[in-house]
Design a protein around this motif. Sequence first.
Motif, PDB file in Angstrom:
ATOM      1  N   ALA A  30       4.397   2.185  16.069  1.00 54.12           N
ATOM      2  CA  ALA A  30       5.495   2.290  15.105  1.00 54.12           C
ATOM      3  C   ALA A  30       5.262   3.541  14.256  1.00 54.12           C
ATOM      4  O   ALA A  30       4.112   3.897  13.961  1.00 54.12           O
ATOM      5  N   ALA A  31       6.334   4.205  13.883  1.00 52.59           N
ATOM      6  CA  ALA A  31       6.248   5.368  13.002  1.00 52.59           C
ATOM      7  C   ALA A  31       6.266   4.857  11.565  1.00 52.59           C
ATOM      8  O   ALA A  31       7.313   4.514  11.023  1.00 52.59           O
ATOM      9  N   VAL A  32       5.088   4.777  10.958  1.00 55.02           N
ATOM     10  CA  VAL A  32       4.941   4.151   9.644  1.00 55.02           C
ATOM     11  C   VAL A  32       4.735   5.219   8.571  1.00 55.02           C
ATOM     12  O   VAL A  32       3.869   6.089   8.703  1.00 55.02           O
ATOM     13  N   ILE A  33       5.524   5.126   7.513  1.00 54.97           N
ATOM     14  CA  ILE A  33       5.401   5.993   6.337  1.00 54.97           C
ATOM     15  C   ILE A  33       4.971   5.121   5.173  1.00 54.97           C
ATOM     16  O   ILE A  33       5.585   4.090   4.896  1.00 54.97           O
ATOM     17  N   VAL A  34       3.907   5.526   4.490  1.00 54.01           N
ATOM     18  CA  VAL A  34       3.390   4.765   3.358  1.00 54.01           C
ATOM     19  C   VAL A  34       3.439   5.650   2.114  1.00 54.01           C
ATOM     20  O   VAL A  34       2.750   6.666   2.049  1.00 54.01           O
ATOM     21  N   ALA A  35       4.250   5.275   1.148  1.00 56.84           N
ATOM     22  CA  ALA A  35       4.388   6.051  -0.081  1.00 56.84           C
ATOM     23  C   ALA A  35       3.942   5.212  -1.268  1.00 56.84           C
ATOM     24  O   ALA A  35       4.455   4.116  -1.497  1.00 56.84           O
ATOM     25  N   ALA A  36       2.970   5.727  -2.024  1.00 50.85           N
ATOM     26  CA  ALA A  36       2.569   5.074  -3.269  1.00 50.85           C
ATOM     27  C   ALA A  36       3.588   5.406  -4.359  1.00 50.85           C
ATOM     28  O   ALA A  36       4.135   6.507  -4.389  1.00 50.85           O
ATOM     29  N   LEU A  37       3.833   4.437  -5.245  1.00 49.38           N
ATOM     30  CA  LEU A  37       4.826   4.651  -6.304  1.00 49.38           C
ATOM     31  C   LEU A  37       4.230   5.353  -7.513  1.00 49.38           C
ATOM     32  O   LEU A  37       4.940   5.665  -8.460  1.00 49.38           O
ATOM     33  N   HIS A  38       2.919   5.589  -7.507  1.00 48.59           N
ATOM     34  CA  HIS A  38       2.207   6.242  -8.606  1.00 48.59           C
ATOM     35  C   HIS A  38       2.239   5.386  -9.865  1.00 48.59           C
ATOM     36  O   HIS A  38       2.396   5.882 -10.979  1.00 48.59           O
ATOM     37  N   ASP A  39       2.050   4.072  -9.660  1.00 50.03           N
ATOM     38  CA  ASP A  39       2.062   3.112 -10.759  1.00 50.03           C
ATOM     39  C   ASP A  39       0.804   3.277 -11.608  1.00 50.03           C
ATOM     40  O   ASP A  39      -0.316   3.068 -11.139  1.00 50.03           O
ATOM     41  N   HIS A  40       1.000   3.631 -12.895  1.00 49.80           N
ATOM     42  CA  HIS A  40      -0.122   3.828 -13.818  1.00 49.80           C
ATOM     43  C   HIS A  40      -0.619   2.528 -14.444  1.00 49.80           C
ATOM     44  O   HIS A  40      -1.446   2.557 -15.352  1.00 49.80           O
ATOM     45  N   GLN A  41      -0.106   1.408 -13.961  1.00 47.20           N
ATOM     46  CA  GLN A  41      -0.555   0.104 -14.459  1.00 47.20           C
ATOM     47  C   GLN A  41      -1.103  -0.741 -13.309  1.00 47.20           C
ATOM     48  O   GLN A  41      -1.085  -1.967 -13.360  1.00 47.20           O
ATOM     49  N   ALA A  42      -1.593  -0.086 -12.278  1.00 48.43           N
ATOM     50  CA  ALA A  42      -2.143  -0.728 -11.090  1.00 48.43           C
ATOM     51  C   ALA A  42      -3.628  -0.362 -10.962  1.00 48.43           C
ATOM     52  O   ALA A  42      -4.119   0.512 -11.670  1.00 48.43           O
ATOM     53  N   PRO A  43      -4.363  -1.008 -10.055  1.00 49.07           N
ATOM     54  CA  PRO A  43      -5.783  -0.694  -9.893  1.00 49.07           C
ATOM     55  C   PRO A  43      -6.031   0.738  -9.427  1.00 49.07           C
ATOM     56  O   PRO A  43      -5.183   1.364  -8.772  1.00 49.07           O
TER      57      PRO A  43
END
Length: 409
Positions: free
Chosen positions: A107-120
């Motif tokens: 599968a052609a998978v794209i993973v984008a982080a949301l840049h959440d500053h309240q996450a680990p």
Amino acid sequence: MTSKRHLWVLLALSVLSGTAAAAVKAGAGSRVVTPDLERFSPVYMAGFGNNRRAASIHDDLYARCLALQFDTKSDPLVICGVDSIGIFWEDAERIRELVDRRLGRHAAVIVAALHDHQAPDTMGLWGPREGVSGIDEEYNSFLIDRTAEAAVDAVHSLRPATLTLAKAHPPQLDSFIDDDRPPVVHDAEVLALSAASPEGPIGTLVNWANHPETLGSRNKEITADYSGYLRNELEKRLGGVAVFVNGAVGGMQSPLGSKVPDPATGAPAPDHTFRKAEILGRAVADIAADAVQAAKPADIDSYEFREKLIRIPTTNQGFHAAAQAGIYKGRKPMTADFATTTPVGMVRLLSGGKAELEIALVPGELYPELSVGGIERYSGADFPDAPEEPAIKKSLMTAPYRMLFGLAD
């Protein structure tokens, strides 16, 4: 005879139309990626300073994915948005490997982080003190596994679908963003790709650009910030699974400093509050939902996905020192001549070979002026002598709908 011939033509066209519609399939999946504060203790929160330890959970973090397939011969395309500060390329590769293994196909998978500053802290930069990594490998593995599960679920739920493309840019969107460094440029247009089956809604992908850091640097509650409110409201309005992917948030696009009116009081919502995050997220969702509901279905029949690993020389001595100190725990290895590699990519959704939607896959926090234009030369600029680059959306894209995914892969 004329009426019978006309009937057969109508039947043939109906069959052909049904076949074409059935060729497009969509599916969606989601998984909670909230850290267990006892299991992963201490959880260092990312995005501001060192040793900000999570004290409680306000709301869940998610990995959410939308899958598309246009014929049985092509690989499914899976777009995932994850409530994370950032996901290194090495971890994105692990997600892709897990997805292929569990599907038994590529599968052609794209993973984008949301840049959440309240996450680990998944990048190592915000540990107990400077020079000590904040990465918990057990949590990173948990995040990788859950994101892969969401992607696999999205593929397994593929079913015939109608796709709708929409976009909107009311002035209200710009007011939600404060740019604290010149030039003041926002990439504030909201874009959406929505999928629905005859049985009901499947999911909606929304692309917008603003840091999820409304709660600020003193918050110690794990939260998806405005992204969570955005998705919840979008699911109320349109149904299905809402997938949010952030855009060009660099240089510095933030709700901190913006004035967001509270409809209950008429006054600006207080800074660093969940109320402000809620108002902002719900307002963006409503703008996106209104645009989708006003749009016509898109006749998309195929896609292109291209990706290339590029080698980047690095001159940042802090980056070198962090790598040598093991801050990234083996990720982003340096070559002997101080270079590293990263992917860049693009996706095009096509109709008869013509691009209807183009997506630029950017692995970092792109300045919005490098997305929509507006570069200025001024004293104190980050890179005053750099050659002027063409703005991606303005100069390099031609499709009527243009998305840019920040922190992609």
